[in-house]
Write a protein that holds these residues in place. Structure first.
Motif, PDB file in Angstrom:
ATOM      1  N   ALA A 108       0.828  -1.206   0.000  1.00 14.10           N
ATOM      2  CA  ALA A 108       0.000   0.000   0.000  1.00 14.10           C
ATOM      3  C   ALA A 108       0.862   1.256   0.000  1.00 14.10           C
ATOM      4  O   ALA A 108       0.336   2.378   0.055  1.00 14.10           O
ATOM      5  CB  ALA A 108      -0.928   0.006   1.217  1.00 14.10           C
ATOM      6  N   GLY A 109       2.188   1.094  -0.038  1.00 18.79           N
ATOM      7  CA  GLY A 109       3.089   2.235  -0.073  1.00 18.79           C
ATOM      8  C   GLY A 109       3.326   2.883   1.266  1.00 18.79           C
ATOM      9  O   GLY A 109       3.863   3.991   1.345  1.00 18.79           O
ATOM     10  N   ARG A 110       2.973   2.183   2.364  1.00 16.68           N
ATOM     11  CA  ARG A 110       3.144   2.765   3.695  1.00 16.68           C
ATOM     12  C   ARG A 110       4.460   2.353   4.357  1.00 16.68           C
ATOM     13  O   ARG A 110       4.803   2.862   5.425  1.00 16.68           O
ATOM     14  CB  ARG A 110       1.981   2.351   4.600  1.00 16.68           C
ATOM     15  N   LEU A 152       8.910 -11.557   6.656  1.00 13.35           N
ATOM     16  CA  LEU A 152       8.049 -10.483   6.185  1.00 13.35           C
ATOM     17  C   LEU A 152       6.622 -10.993   6.306  1.00 13.35           C
ATOM     18  O   LEU A 152       6.157 -11.755   5.457  1.00 13.35           O
ATOM     19  CB  LEU A 152       8.366 -10.105   4.744  1.00 13.35           C
ATOM     20  N   PRO A 153       5.938 -10.625   7.396  1.00 14.20           N
ATOM     21  CA  PRO A 153       4.590 -11.146   7.609  1.00 14.20           C
ATOM     22  C   PRO A 153       3.585 -10.442   6.712  1.00 14.20           C
ATOM     23  O   PRO A 153       3.883  -9.407   6.095  1.00 14.20           O
ATOM     24  CB  PRO A 153       4.326 -10.822   9.088  1.00 14.20           C
ATOM     25  N   CYS A 154       2.399 -11.000   6.647  1.00 17.33           N
ATOM     26  CA  CYS A 154       1.310 -10.375   5.900  1.00 17.33           C
ATOM     27  C   CYS A 154       0.213  -9.983   6.876  1.00 17.33           C
ATOM     28  O   CYS A 154      -0.057 -10.702   7.846  1.00 17.33           O
ATOM     29  CB  CYS A 154       0.755 -11.324   4.849  1.00 17.33           C
ATOM     30  N   GLY A 155      -0.409  -8.846   6.639  1.00 20.17           N
ATOM     31  CA  GLY A 155      -1.510  -8.433   7.495  1.00 20.17           C
ATOM     32  C   GLY A 155      -2.702  -9.360   7.392  1.00 20.17           C
ATOM     33  O   GLY A 155      -2.824 -10.131   6.436  1.00 20.17           O
ATOM     34  N   ARG A 188      -7.438  -4.856   1.042  1.00 16.87           N
ATOM     35  CA  ARG A 188      -8.034  -4.017  -0.003  1.00 16.87           C
ATOM     36  C   ARG A 188      -7.100  -2.876  -0.404  1.00 16.87           C
ATOM     37  O   ARG A 188      -7.083  -2.455  -1.552  1.00 16.87           O
ATOM     38  CB  ARG A 188      -9.368  -3.453   0.499  1.00 16.87           C
ATOM     39  N   ALA A 189      -6.316  -2.375   0.555  1.00 19.46           N
ATOM     40  CA  ALA A 189      -5.421  -1.248   0.275  1.00 19.46           C
ATOM     41  C   ALA A 189      -4.160  -1.681  -0.464  1.00 19.46           C
ATOM     42  O   ALA A 189      -3.493  -0.860  -1.101  1.00 19.46           O
ATOM     43  CB  ALA A 189      -5.044  -0.545   1.581  1.00 19.46           C
ATOM     44  N   ALA A 190      -3.829  -2.963  -0.379  1.00 15.89           N
ATOM     45  CA  ALA A 190      -2.584  -3.456  -0.975  1.00 15.89           C
ATOM     46  C   ALA A 190      -2.722  -3.595  -2.486  1.00 15.89           C
ATOM     47  O   ALA A 190      -3.743  -4.046  -2.992  1.00 15.89           O
ATOM     48  CB  ALA A 190      -2.224  -4.802  -0.355  1.00 15.89           C
TER      49      ALA A 190
END
Length: 220
Positions: A52-54, A70-73, A80-82
């Motif tokens: 998401a560029g954060r 590197l975990p995933c949310g 949805r933001a990714a």
């Protein structure tokens, strides 16, 4: 090396193989299942944030556990933001700093499963020894070949005393390795640890070390 761990269907232990192989290879494990993350959670930014560029990819690699991760949310809003199309660049940026990456791919034949395979140099296919799992494994093998990430080996997970090595090898046309079914795997999974960290002298830990050695040898 970017190594993808894929499976034709869920429930075959693909994530367990990815985490344990990353530990045995001293590689970064990347949870690339954007909609159904399964590798252990960690604090801090995750893959959703990266896509998401954060957050920057390197910033999101957590080095506090037995496996760099590197975990995933896990939130719907995060998914949805990714932007999944950024996955390939993110993984390759991590490779430049850490060298070896093991990607836990989404199960099945979705578009999300294709992106990690496209990023990968090499691929292992995790399958169940039950006959019903083989058609799904064959379809995933075909997808990997289209994306030029041909399956190098099949890992039959949670096998019993008489695994169908030859039948699976004949069906998929690649060498087969086996990981035995054992209580220590469930204990390690509940603790969020690889078997090699929880029970390094166990048969399962030795099998994962052997598989890591084979992966390294295949890449030479």
């Amino acid at each position: 090396m970017i190594l993808a761990i894929t499976g034709g269907k869920g429930g075959v232990g693909k994530t367990t193989v990815a985490l344990n192989l990353a530990h045995a290879l001293d590689a970064v494990a990347v949870d690339a299942d954007l909609g159904m993350a399964d590798l252990p959670e960690r604090r801090g930014p995750d893959l959703h944030d990266v896509l998401a560029g954060r957050a920057e990819p390197i910033e999101a690699v957590d080095e506090t556990g037995a496996v760099d991760l590197l975990p995933c949310g896990r939130s719907l809003a995060g998914a949805r933001a990714a932007d999944p199309t950024g996955l390939v660049d993110a993984v390759r940026e991590i490779e430049r700093s850490y060298e070896d990456i093991v990607i836990d791919c989404p199960a099945g034949m979705s578009a999300d499963a294709g992106l990690p395979l496209y990023a990968a140099d090499r691929c292992l296919l995790v399958a169940s020894s039950e006959a019903f799992a083989l058609p799904d494994a064959v379809r995933t093998r075909a997808l990997a070949r289209v994306l030029d990430a041909g399956i190098e080996r099949v890992v039959l997970n949670r096998v019993g005393a008489s695994p169908p090595d030859e039948r699976v090898r004949d069906a998929l046309g690649v060498p087969v390795e086996t990981i035995p079914d054992a209580d220590v795997v469930a204990r390690a999974r509940r603790s969020g640890q690889p078997v090699g960290a929880l029970a390094p002298d166990s048969t399962v830990a030795e099998r994962f070390r052997r598989l890591a050695s084979i992966v390294v040898s295949d890449g030479r």
